[in-house]
Design a protein around this motif. Structure first.
Motif, PDB file in Angstrom:
ATOM      1  N   ALA A 337      41.790 -38.001  76.407  1.00 61.27           N
ATOM      2  CA  ALA A 337      43.026 -37.285  76.082  1.00 61.27           C
ATOM      3  C   ALA A 337      44.205 -38.067  76.644  1.00 61.27           C
ATOM      4  O   ALA A 337      44.152 -38.567  77.769  1.00 61.27           O
ATOM      5  CB  ALA A 337      43.006 -35.874  76.652  1.00 61.27           C
ATOM      6  N   SER A 364      53.400 -33.741  74.347  1.00 61.16           N
ATOM      7  CA  SER A 364      52.449 -33.991  73.266  1.00 61.16           C
ATOM      8  C   SER A 364      51.116 -34.424  73.848  1.00 61.16           C
ATOM      9  O   SER A 364      51.065 -35.062  74.911  1.00 61.16           O
ATOM     10  CB  SER A 364      52.982 -35.063  72.308  1.00 61.16           C
ATOM     11  OG  SER A 364      52.974 -36.336  72.921  1.00 61.16           O
ATOM     12  N   HIS A 366      47.065 -35.809  72.542  1.00 55.29           N
ATOM     13  CA  HIS A 366      46.073 -36.202  71.548  1.00 55.29           C
ATOM     14  C   HIS A 366      44.734 -36.282  72.276  1.00 55.29           C
ATOM     15  O   HIS A 366      44.621 -36.987  73.288  1.00 55.29           O
ATOM     16  CB  HIS A 366      46.416 -37.563  70.933  1.00 55.29           C
ATOM     17  CG  HIS A 366      47.736 -37.595  70.222  1.00 55.29           C
ATOM     18  ND1 HIS A 366      47.846 -37.609  68.854  1.00 55.29           N
ATOM     19  CD2 HIS A 366      49.002 -37.612  70.703  1.00 55.29           C
ATOM     20  CE1 HIS A 366      49.121 -37.630  68.516  1.00 55.29           C
ATOM     21  NE2 HIS A 366      49.847 -37.636  69.620  1.00 55.29           N
ATOM     22  N   GLU A 368      40.089 -35.494  71.952  1.00 57.05           N
ATOM     23  CA  GLU A 368      38.923 -35.025  71.221  1.00 57.05           C
ATOM     24  C   GLU A 368      37.710 -35.030  72.137  1.00 57.05           C
ATOM     25  O   GLU A 368      37.700 -35.690  73.190  1.00 57.05           O
ATOM     26  CB  GLU A 368      38.658 -35.871  69.985  1.00 57.05           C
ATOM     27  CG  GLU A 368      38.284 -37.313  70.262  1.00 57.05           C
ATOM     28  CD  GLU A 368      38.036 -38.104  68.977  1.00 57.05           C
ATOM     29  OE1 GLU A 368      38.376 -37.614  67.887  1.00 57.05           O
ATOM     30  OE2 GLU A 368      37.499 -39.229  69.077  1.00 57.05           O
ATOM     31  N   GLY A 388      42.095 -33.029  67.990  1.00 56.96           N
ATOM     32  CA  GLY A 388      43.331 -32.968  67.227  1.00 56.96           C
ATOM     33  C   GLY A 388      44.518 -33.379  68.075  1.00 56.96           C
ATOM     34  O   GLY A 388      44.363 -33.990  69.147  1.00 56.96           O
ATOM     35  N   ALA A 389      45.697 -33.033  67.590  1.00 57.85           N
ATOM     36  CA  ALA A 389      46.946 -33.363  68.277  1.00 57.85           C
ATOM     37  C   ALA A 389      47.829 -32.129  68.328  1.00 57.85           C
ATOM     38  O   ALA A 389      47.836 -31.309  67.403  1.00 57.85           O
ATOM     39  CB  ALA A 389      47.664 -34.500  67.563  1.00 57.85           C
ATOM     40  N   GLN A 390      48.585 -32.013  69.415  1.00 58.66           N
ATOM     41  CA  GLN A 390      49.447 -30.852  69.624  1.00 58.66           C
ATOM     42  C   GLN A 390      50.773 -31.325  70.220  1.00 58.66           C
ATOM     43  O   GLN A 390      50.781 -32.119  71.170  1.00 58.66           O
ATOM     44  CB  GLN A 390      48.759 -29.867  70.565  1.00 58.66           C
ATOM     45  CG  GLN A 390      49.437 -28.526  70.724  1.00 58.66           C
ATOM     46  CD  GLN A 390      48.622 -27.602  71.625  1.00 58.66           C
ATOM     47  OE1 GLN A 390      48.590 -27.765  72.844  1.00 58.66           O
ATOM     48  NE2 GLN A 390      47.956 -26.629  71.026  1.00 58.66           N
ATOM     49  N   GLU A 391      51.864 -30.836  69.660  1.00 59.30           N
ATOM     50  CA  GLU A 391      53.194 -31.179  70.168  1.00 59.30           C
ATOM     51  C   GLU A 391      54.016 -29.911  70.336  1.00 59.30           C
ATOM     52  O   GLU A 391      53.995 -29.031  69.467  1.00 59.30           O
ATOM     53  CB  GLU A 391      53.912 -32.137  69.216  1.00 59.30           C
ATOM     54  CG  GLU A 391      53.228 -33.480  69.071  1.00 59.30           C
ATOM     55  CD  GLU A 391      53.984 -34.428  68.154  1.00 59.30           C
ATOM     56  OE1 GLU A 391      54.947 -33.961  67.498  1.00 59.30           O
ATOM     57  OE2 GLU A 391      53.617 -35.613  68.087  1.00 59.30           O
ATOM     58  N   GLU A 420      50.634 -28.616  65.245  1.00 58.29           N
ATOM     59  CA  GLU A 420      49.282 -29.137  65.465  1.00 58.29           C
ATOM     60  C   GLU A 420      48.832 -29.869  64.218  1.00 58.29           C
ATOM     61  O   GLU A 420      49.058 -29.391  63.088  1.00 58.29           O
ATOM     62  CB  GLU A 420      48.317 -27.999  65.808  1.00 58.29           C
ATOM     63  CG  GLU A 420      48.582 -27.413  67.177  1.00 58.29           C
ATOM     64  CD  GLU A 420      48.051 -26.009  67.377  1.00 58.29           C
ATOM     65  OE1 GLU A 420      48.227 -25.476  68.485  1.00 58.29           O
ATOM     66  OE2 GLU A 420      47.488 -25.441  66.416  1.00 58.29           O
ATOM     67  N   ASN A 422      45.936 -33.150  62.544  1.00 60.40           N
ATOM     68  CA  ASN A 422      44.726 -33.958  62.660  1.00 60.40           C
ATOM     69  C   ASN A 422      43.557 -33.188  63.265  1.00 60.40           C
ATOM     70  O   ASN A 422      42.698 -33.756  63.933  1.00 60.40           O
ATOM     71  CB  ASN A 422      44.999 -35.227  63.491  1.00 60.40           C
ATOM     72  CG  ASN A 422      43.886 -36.258  63.357  1.00 60.40           C
ATOM     73  OD1 ASN A 422      43.245 -36.354  62.307  1.00 60.40           O
ATOM     74  ND2 ASN A 422      43.635 -36.999  64.425  1.00 60.40           N
ATOM     75  N   SER A 443      47.343 -28.757  58.954  1.00 63.13           N
ATOM     76  CA  SER A 443      48.363 -28.777  60.012  1.00 63.13           C
ATOM     77  C   SER A 443      49.000 -27.399  60.121  1.00 63.13           C
ATOM     78  O   SER A 443      49.105 -26.664  59.137  1.00 63.13           O
ATOM     79  CB  SER A 443      49.426 -29.830  59.707  1.00 63.13           C
ATOM     80  OG  SER A 443      48.846 -31.121  59.667  1.00 63.13           O
ATOM     81  N   LEU A 478      43.448 -27.613  72.777  1.00 66.74           N
ATOM     82  CA  LEU A 478      42.584 -28.326  71.834  1.00 66.74           C
ATOM     83  C   LEU A 478      41.124 -27.958  72.057  1.00 66.74           C
ATOM     84  O   LEU A 478      40.338 -27.878  71.103  1.00 66.74           O
ATOM     85  CB  LEU A 478      42.781 -29.836  71.989  1.00 66.74           C
ATOM     86  CG  LEU A 478      44.181 -30.384  71.685  1.00 66.74           C
ATOM     87  CD1 LEU A 478      44.209 -31.895  71.883  1.00 66.74           C
ATOM     88  CD2 LEU A 478      44.627 -30.022  70.278  1.00 66.74           C
TER      89      LEU A 478
END
Length: 730
Positions: A337, A364, A366, A368, A388-391, A420, A422, A443, A478
């Motif tokens: 991460a 932010s 990223h 998995e 995934g990704a979170q901002e 969010e 990916n 998304s 995530l």
């Protein structure tokens, strides 16, 4: 579990609870130590707190509850871990009763006032203004934080969300690093039971306009078995842990009005989780840059940027009924991460005594999980990659305004935008590479509004009344959105469709303070609280709080084995299938009572009590949970503590904690017994530069139940643990 079987399973817990109550009076006696000939000393009390408003603030103007610890109190707390020291606040708990000495990192999330505990912390934890919550899972690695030479800590239950935003739903905990005084150095070495040992150092050097600080720590313990003796088997071994870290900080002063600080940290931890196969490890690289300025007497600003690269790995197994063997269940071999964050805040002081804090921030992440699962007796047959990704970005403003000489108001608002992308979950056969599942989640985005309001009224010099109201939010991590996991025979499924959690929190409080009368004056004419006020001898406080938590993420039971079920798949006999679901509404309400007595300047006694009614009031997807108490939240808890200094340069510290009964599970079928835990410590100063100490955690060797499974296996917390050492300052 049938009632008869449940009663039988509870018998060891009840016997130990009765024994704890029978010994309570004897234990309490250890809290009252002779102090007839105590010598006087100067005690400096904190005049500002920073966490609630993200800027220094007079405690007398705070509408929210703030529990403040000074650095000496944290350093001398008679426990091994820092989170253990913060348990002096009854409303402060980790997900379970275990502290970070033995708890799996995924269970080290913080709960304040029982606001829906989970592995993902519902409270934001900061170290000098930078989040410590794991970027992927939200839990907290407490071993990253120093124990030596800290400036202090602040706990703000039910407050601070307007200033800090996401993850501060239950409140904020901030650990404060020292200011970095020139030519300060310290060293602490400890040795104790279960092969526990540590070495920590801190050094600062000043040259012209620069201050350089270097810190480091190594820690190791051979640990103890987590399973209660009545079910312990050959497969159960001690839960050991090792960690080490090093950090550096450089400060440069551009005259009197501008300061630059650069920090870096390297961290590594390894843990054994009670059986030979179950282990976990964490690594982190962290850097931050901070610029602070004071261009005018009425304006200050602060800019911060940070980057965090972290990896986590963990193995899980299933243990047979006789606890003689274990079977691998999953190998979470990598959880990379990367988190990036930045913030800009300012404080403007007005001529009429008002003050405005404002700022913007962004975060932010990223990440998995990469794991092998489905063990066939010799190897794992399948592999999963999910993440995934979170901002999240937000802006806030908080305005404090005196309305009269004895009336102070605060009004704030915050707006956050989140997205969010990916989101993915891919499962494949390890041998053939054939993909059996390939989910691509759409998304998502949204906004969250977090207002707050507070009022403080001092109708008389010795009285302070306050009221605080706020709304807060938390996006699921995530880990909650994308990562399922199996532990033993139990399966918990992820849910990428989880909604945002929201809470409306309110509290009203009253404090009465009796102060030492000035020479020639009676206590009735003592001055109001100020920098020159007489010493507070006795302070009594009471707070009533209320939380309405909407869409709380919970691990909800949806199936029981044996059999094959939708969503969770195959379950063995006794296995439980759960899924992360939003519970429509949870109500958490209660009362806090506190007392602080300082009969002399070298003796302090404190007592706190918490009554907490946390229950599910509406759950469309799990109607059987309505009326059930929230798991891992005791209805009652309390603590009593004493700190006394003697003429012989000794400092005695004692703390007694009572934890009421609570439930392990969402369906309230697995009960954890109450416990009374006594911690004792003594320090002896050796001149002005050194001291030796001895701490005994859980001195009465109380049975502290931390977990209970459906097949009756009970996990226990720290038994009696003695730890001694020496600290040097120069």
């Amino acid at each position: 579990m049938k009632p008869a079987k449940r009663a039988a399973a509870d018998q060891p817990s009840r016997r130990h609870a009765r024994r704890a109550r029978n010994h309570a009076r004897a234990i309490l006696a250890a809290l009252v130590l002779p102090f007839a000939s105590l010598r006087a000393q100067t005690v400096t009390l904190p005049t500002e707190v920073v966490t609630a408003a993200r800027a220094p603030q007079d405690p007398a103007n705070l509408a929210a509850t703030v529990k403040a610890f000074d650095g000496d109190a944290l350093e001398r707390a008679p426990v091994v871990t820092l989170d253990g020291a913060l348990r002096a606040v009854p409303g402060f708990t980790l997900f379970r009763r275990s502290d970070s000495l033995t708890a799996n990192p995924t269970a080290q999330g913080v709960s304040l006032r029982g606001l829906g505990p989970s592995g993902a912390s519902r409270s934001l934890v900061l170290f000098d203004g930078v989040p410590l919550n794991d970027p992927f899972g939200g839990w907290v690695l407490w071993t990253k934080i120093p124990r030596l030479d800290l400036a202090g800590a602040e706990v703000v239950p039910g407050g601070g969300a307007t200033a800090w935003g996401n993850a501060a739903l239950g409140g904020v905990v901030q650990i404060l690093a020292p200011a970095g005084r020139a030519a300060d150095s310290a060293l602490a070495a400890t040795l104790g039971d279960f092969g526990t040992r540590s070495l920590e150092f801190a050094a600062a050097h000043a040259a012209a306009s620069d201050v350089v600080e270097v810190r480091g720590r190594i820690f190791s313990t051979d640990g103890f078995s987590l399973v209660a003796p009545e079910r312990r088997g050959p497969i159960d071994i001690a839960a050991w842990s090792r960690h080490r870290w090093a950090s550096a900080r450089w400060r440069h002063f551009f005259g009197r009005t501008l300061q630059l600080t650069a920090s870096a940290r390297l961290y590594e931890e390894r843990r054994g989780n009670g059986t030979p196969y179950q282990q976990n490890g964490s690594r982190e690289k962290f850097v931050s840059l901070q610029l602070a300025g004071e261009p005018a007497a009425d304006f200050t600003w602060n800019a911060t940027a940070y980057a965090q690269d972290q990896s986590f790995a963990s193995t899980f197994s299933s243990v047979n009924a006789t606890r003689t063997a274990e079977t691998p269940a999953s190998d979470q071999f990598a959880v990379p991460a990367v988190a990036l964050g930045a913030a800009l805040t300012g404080t403007w002081t007005h001529a009429d005594g008002g003050r405005t804090n404002f700022g913007v921030d962004a975060h932010s992440v990223h990440g998995e999980t990469r794991e092998n699962f489905s063990y066939n007796g010799s190897t794992y047959t399948r592999q999963r990659v999910a993440g995934g990704a979170q901002e999240i970005a937000g802006a806030f403003v908080l305005h404090e305004q005196p309305l009269a000489a004895n009336l102070h108001a605060t009004l704030g608002a915050r707006l956050d935008d989140w997205s969010e992308a990916n989101g993915h979950r891919r499962e494949s056969d390890r041998a053939s590479g054939i993909v059996s599942r390939d989910d691509r989640d759409p998304s998502r985005d949204g906004t969250a509004f977090s207002p707050s309001a507070g009022l403080v009224w001092q109708p008389a010099p010795d009285w302070r009344l306050r009221a605080n109201l706020q709304r807060a939010f938390r996006r699921p991590t995530l880990n909650e959105l994308y990562r399922p996991f199996r532990q033993g025979a139990n399966v918990t499924e992820a849910n990428p469709a989880l909604d945002t959690e929201h809470v409306t929190s309110g509290e009203i409080g009253a404090e009465w303070t009796l102060r030492e009368a000035a020479p020639g004056a009676s206590s009735a004419t003592a001055a109001p609280l100020s920098l020159a006020a007489p010493r507070a001898v006795l302070t009594l406080g009471a707070t009533a709080f209320w939380n309405d938590l909407r869409d709380a993420v919970g691990n909800v039971t949806i199936a029981r084995g044996p059999g094959t079920f939708p969503i969770v798949g195959a379950l063995a006999s006794g296995g439980i299938g759960r899924q992360r679901l939003n519970l429509d509404r949870i109500r958490v309400q209660g009362v806090e009572l506190s007392a602080r007595w300082r009969p002399t300047r070298v003796a302090t006694f404190t007592a706190e009590y918490l009554y907490n009614d946390a229950s599910v009031t509406r759950a469309t997807l799990a109607p059987n949970l309505v009326g059930k108490r929230v798991a891992q939240v005791p209805r009652q808890s309390a603590s009593v503590a004493a700190t006394i200094e003697t003429p012989g340069a000794f400092t005695f510290t004692s703390r007694l904690r009572w934890l009421g009964r609570q439930f392990e599970d969402d369906e309230n079928t697995l009960r954890l017994g109450e416990a009374v835990v006594l911690d004792l410590g003594v320090n002896r100063r050796l001149g002005s530069r050194a001291e030796i100490f001895l701490n005994v955690e859980n001195a009465g060797d109380a049975r502290l139940e931390t977990g209970r499974s459906a097949d009756g296996v009970v996990n226990l917390g720290t038994p009696r643990l003695a730890l001694g050492g020496v600290r040097f300052n120069w």
